[in-house]
Every structure is written in C-alpha cells, then in structure tokens.
Write an enzyme that holds these catalytic residues in place. Structure first.
Site, mmCIF file in Angstrom:
data_model
loop_
_atom_site.group_PDB
_atom_site.id
_atom_site.type_symbol
_atom_site.label_atom_id
_atom_site.label_comp_id
_atom_site.label_asym_id
_atom_site.label_seq_id
_atom_site.Cartn_x
_atom_site.Cartn_y
_atom_site.Cartn_z
ATOM 1 N N ASP A 167 0.872 -1.154 0.000
ATOM 2 C CA ASP A 167 0.000 0.000 0.000
ATOM 3 C C ASP A 167 0.923 1.222 0.000
ATOM 4 O OD1 ASP A 167 -2.483 1.525 0.411
ATOM 5 O OD2 ASP A 167 -1.674 1.870 2.414
ATOM 6 N N ASP A 171 -0.123 5.193 0.999
ATOM 7 C CA ASP A 171 -0.369 6.148 2.082
ATOM 8 C C ASP A 171 -0.463 5.432 3.433
ATOM 9 O OD1 ASP A 171 -1.448 8.956 0.671
ATOM 10 O OD2 ASP A 171 -1.744 7.157 -0.526
#
Length: 239
Positions: free
Chosen positions: A8, A10
């Site tokens: 991922d 953020d």
C-alpha cells in the site's frame, strides 16, 4: 525463485497525512470556514481518502452556517488539484523504507504498489520521493473499474510485476488492506507505525512490523530468497 511483495502507499510507505489534510483545508478555507481539520489529530481521517476528509470537515461546520448543496462534489476535484500541486511538501518516507526496498530487490523479490490513491497522483508522489523505479508495477484507485478491498487490483499488481499471487503478500496499514488480502487469499503484514500505531493489531494480521528493518527477513520467511544456480553464474560470465 523469490516472490512478490505488494505495498500500500499512504500510511504504509509514507506518512502523507499532513499534505492530504492541507488539501482538504484549502477547500474549507476557500469557503471562509477556516482549517477544519488538524494535521495531527485527524491523520487517521486523511488515510480514508479525500471524500472522507471533506465529510469530516463539513460535519464540524456550525449548524447556522449554510453550505450550498453539492459542496462535497464541487470541492473534491479542487482538493485533488491542490493536492497534486502540493503532494510532497510535508510527506516523508517512513524510516528504513529505502534500505528495505533495496534489500528486498537484492533478495530477488518483485515489488509492486496497490493503492487506493489515483494512479497519476501515486506516480507523481513516488517519483518525488525517489522510489518509483524500484517498483515493477503500480495499480491505483482508477487503474481498474474497482479498487481495494476488491481483490482484482491486488492480483493485477502481482501480474504486472510478473509474479504469482500464490507467492506474494501485502504490506498495508488499514482494515481495507486486511480485507484485500483476505479476498485475494494471501498473507497480510501490517505496519505498527502507521496512523493507528500498534493498535492496528486488532485486525489480527499474519504479521505486524514495528520498523522497516524487519521486512526483508519477513519476506525471506514467507517467500524465500532467490539463490543463483551454477548455470546462472556461468551465464553471467558469458559475454
């Protein structure tokens, strides 16, 4: 052969919260409402996306202040425009990210990004942070018609990196990532230094890392490590 590590973005690779909050506050300030979100106290809201930030901010507007109908729809593209122009003012990679990525690549692992950030913004941020080229693939929120926790973006990220889903795992920081891994049938490691800190253990991930120094060894444990065969070494000497 080693496998694929899918990240991922953020809250996992970088703390982007302050720049995200600034983008939302720019919309509120343009309406004369002031900065309705705090970059520290509201960091977790930031990692739920632009619309979540706008809704949270509008929810704090006094009842005697009237907002025009459709304010969120009007402000969402403005938020994205502001963010795109100010995407890495405060954003920083978490400690140890670059060294961990280099070690993973050295160990023969393929690296990919699967994020719910729009692809163009993700590309821009990764390049400004200086780590885009180490990733073989990037799947963003708008790359496919669906986004996480639907498993298809994850599978697409692995495929684009020329990996196999059965020899991959996801590193993330939210319940969305947890659900994505479950839907894709892969292991999930969560970071204990993201927006929720160690409290993210409530999601019972397969592993919880407290620093990026731990990631290469976890990948070796779950995926193995590429070992050059004698004929590979011989081939490397041929010119």
């Amino acid at each position: 052969m080693a496998g694929t590590v899918v990240f991922d973005l953020d809250g996992t690779l970088a703390d982007t919260s302050a720049d995200l909050i600034a983008a939302a506050n720019s919309c509120f300030e343009a309406r004369g409402l002031g900065p309705l979100l705090d970059p520290v106290a509201d960091a977790l809201i930031a990692f739920h996306g632009g619309r979540a930030m706008l809704r949270a901010g509008y929810g704090r507007v006094p009842q005697d202040v009237l907002l025009p109908p459709g304010a969120e729809e009007e402000d969402y593209p403005r938020l994205l425009d502001f963010y795109g122009s100010n995407i890495a003012v405060h954003t920083r990679l978490y400690p140890g990210v670059e060294a961990a990525l280099e070690q993973l690549a050295s160990d023969g692992h393929r690296l990919a990004i699967c994020t719910n950030k729009p692809e163009g913004l993700a590309e821009s941020l990764l390049r400004q942070l200086g780590i885009r080229d180490i990733f073989a693939a990037l799947i963003g929120a708008d790359t496919l018609p669906v986004r996480k926790p639907d498993p298809r973006p994850y599978r697409a990220a692995v495929a684009a990196a020329n990996g196999e889903v059965s020899a991959s795992f996801l590193l993330g920081d939210t319940e969305t990532d947890r659900k994505t891994a479950t839907a894709a049938g892969v292991r999930i490691a969560l970071v204990g230094f993201g927006p929720e800190g160690a409290a993210i253990s409530r999601l019972t991930p397969d592993a919880l890392i407290g620093h990026y120094d731990e990631l290469p060894e976890l990948a070796r444990s779950w995926l193995g490590k590429y070992e050059a065969l004698p004929h590979d070494l011989q081939a490397s000497r041929e010119y």
